[in-house]
Scaffold this motif. Structure first.
Motif, mmCIF file in Angstrom:
data_model
loop_
_atom_site.group_PDB
_atom_site.id
_atom_site.type_symbol
_atom_site.label_atom_id
_atom_site.label_comp_id
_atom_site.label_asym_id
_atom_site.label_seq_id
_atom_site.Cartn_x
_atom_site.Cartn_y
_atom_site.Cartn_z
ATOM 1 N N VAL A 150 37.929 40.946 43.876
ATOM 2 C CA VAL A 150 37.834 41.316 45.410
ATOM 3 C C VAL A 150 36.696 41.571 45.840
ATOM 4 O O VAL A 150 36.431 41.303 47.069
ATOM 5 C CB VAL A 150 38.760 42.684 45.388
ATOM 6 N N GLU A 151 35.611 41.850 45.170
ATOM 7 C CA GLU A 151 34.145 42.248 45.717
ATOM 8 C C GLU A 151 33.605 40.811 46.334
ATOM 9 O O GLU A 151 32.962 41.022 47.316
ATOM 10 C CB GLU A 151 33.244 42.589 44.651
ATOM 11 N N ASP A 152 34.099 39.774 45.615
ATOM 12 C CA ASP A 152 33.648 38.350 46.267
ATOM 13 C C ASP A 152 34.208 38.158 47.699
ATOM 14 O O ASP A 152 33.547 37.766 48.578
ATOM 15 C CB ASP A 152 33.751 37.201 45.259
ATOM 16 N N HIS A 153 35.749 38.689 47.856
ATOM 17 C CA HIS A 153 36.253 38.660 49.102
ATOM 18 C C HIS A 153 35.415 39.425 50.276
ATOM 19 O O HIS A 153 35.147 39.004 51.248
ATOM 20 C CB HIS A 153 37.550 38.884 49.091
ATOM 21 N N CYS A 154 35.124 40.693 49.791
ATOM 22 C CA CYS A 154 34.347 41.778 50.818
ATOM 23 C C CYS A 154 33.220 40.987 51.014
ATOM 24 O O CYS A 154 32.752 41.259 52.268
ATOM 25 C CB CYS A 154 34.287 42.907 49.964
#
Ligand code: NAD
Ligand code: DAU
Length: 339
Positions: A222-226
């Motif tokens: 998810v942090e890569d999406h953010c």
């Protein structure tokens, strides 16, 4: 800079709030969330005392409430995460998906037109492209792949995307759209595959795999999406769509087996259950555009991300136990008992 984040009490929106407050210490983040079953103030507890953060409870489809927020807060950028997000629920009851995902998007953009905005960013999904066959591993979704939806959820997200593009062309609203693959990580609501399997495995409950477990998803931490959304709102070109995904395709059954192995649980917990209606076979994103234009690449490999995620669920048992011991019990019974 003030960023209005809708749906920030949910999984990805919550991670985005944490990410932005960490990465941009001088930005003000205003979270607007209706707090549906999927919204959770415990996800926002770590930032509630941050002077750069503010929470307002409101429905994005409530025109009066949203216009009042814009009047008072005058945000510079809007990132719209708020949505009904679960495919299975959309098959049970499509109505709320149309209201929030389509009409809510319209209300947000009308407010942006009225009060002025630097950027409206729509958080969309790879599901708007439909699915790909398992026997054509050479095929990927690009930004030019035609919209072709399967579920009421994906149809509602695709409708919203078309509306966003129409507001750009007709009214000149400065928009961007991102279409991401399946996310996983902390604060993921336990109705979704990975957190559901972790929670059930930890409680030695059956692990319900739909059909044969052959369906393929393209998982992204998810942090890569953010980080991708942060790049798009600052450096992305107005009017453009960006696909986000990390070339990490995996069959559902393999994910479930990895979770069993990591937790030291037996594969005999795996139970094959009736398939999802209209079940999409394979999603696979081609992220060339965001890589070439914005230099984005995923940073967390699945083998590391899944370990971090499992550890988070072990360390934050209270967070998910509060959910599965609440109204979620009724949902679980309806969806899975006798399936
Ligand atoms: P989620 O279900 O975990 O969270 C949704 C949040 O939106 C909740 O906090 C909920 O209270 C809020 N919300 C729902 N209806 C609202 C309304 N009418 N007004 C205001 N708030 C409302 O969802 P998620 O998985 O974090 O997904 C966030 C967004 O990202 C969605 O738009 C989804 O379509 C998109 N997306 C999700 C994934 C994924 O893998 N989860 C992948 C790609 C795109
Ligand atoms: O691709 C992006 C999409 O990913 C997002 O737009 C959606 O909001 C998000 O929910 C997710 O949709 P999926 O339907 O792919 O996710 P879900 O976790 O519901 O299911 C993943 C796969 O696992 C899917 O093939 C169905 C299967 N599954 C799911 C559950 C909940 C099971 O086999 N058993 C289950 O109990």
């Amino acid at each position: 800079m003030k960023i209005l984040v809708t749906g920030g009490a949910g999984f990805i929106g919550g991670n985005f709030v944490h990410y932005m407050l960490k990465e941009h210490k001088d930005y003000d983040i205003l979270c607007v969330d209706k707090l549906t079953y999927a919204g959770n103030m415990e996800t926002l507890a770590p930032v509630m005392d941050n002077p750069h953060f503010k929470f307002v409870r409101a429905d994005i489809a409530d025109r009066d409430a949203i216009f009042k927020i814009f009047e008072e807060e005058k945000p510079d950028i809007v990132v719209n995460f708020a949505a009904e997000s679960h495919v299975d629920r959309s098959i049970e009851d499509p109505g709320i998906f149309l209201k929030t995902n389509i009409l809510g998007t319209q209300v947000m953009m009308d407010a942006c037109r009225q009060y002025g905005i630097e950027r409206y960013h729509q958080v969309s999904t790879d599901e708007v492209y439909g699915d790909l066959p398992l026997d054509r591993p050479d095929l990927f979704f690009t930004e030019e792949t035609p919209i072709h939806t399967s579920s009421p959820y994906s149809a509602s997200k695709a409708s919203a995307d078309l509306l966003v593009q129409a507001y750009h062309r007709t009214f000149g609203l400065p928009v961007t759209i991102s279409r991401c693959s399946n996310n996983y990580g902390p604060y993921h609501f336990p109705e979704k595959l990975i957190p559901l399997m972790i929670a059930n495995a930890l409680n030695d409950k059956p692990l319900p795999v739909y059909g044969k477990g052959e369906n393929v998803r393209d998982w992204l931490y998810v942090e890569d999406h953010c980080r991708a959304i942060d790049l798009i709102i600052h450096k992305g070109s107005v009017g453009e769509v960006y696909n986000i995904g990390g070339h990490n395709e995996m069959a559902n059954i393999d994910i479930v087996k990895i979770i069993c192995k990591e937790l030291g649980k037996p594969e005999s917990l795996i139970t094959y259950v009736t398939d999802r209606k209209g079940h999409d076979m394979r999603y696979a994103i081609d992220p060339t555009k965001i890589h070439n234009e914005l230099g984005w690449l995923p940073e967390t490999m699945f083998k590391d991300g899944i370990k971090k995620t499992i550890q988070w669920y072990l360390d934050n048992r209270q967070w998910w136990e509060n959910i599965i011991n609440g109204e979620y019990r009724e949902y679980y019974k309806k969806m899975y008992e006798g399936r």
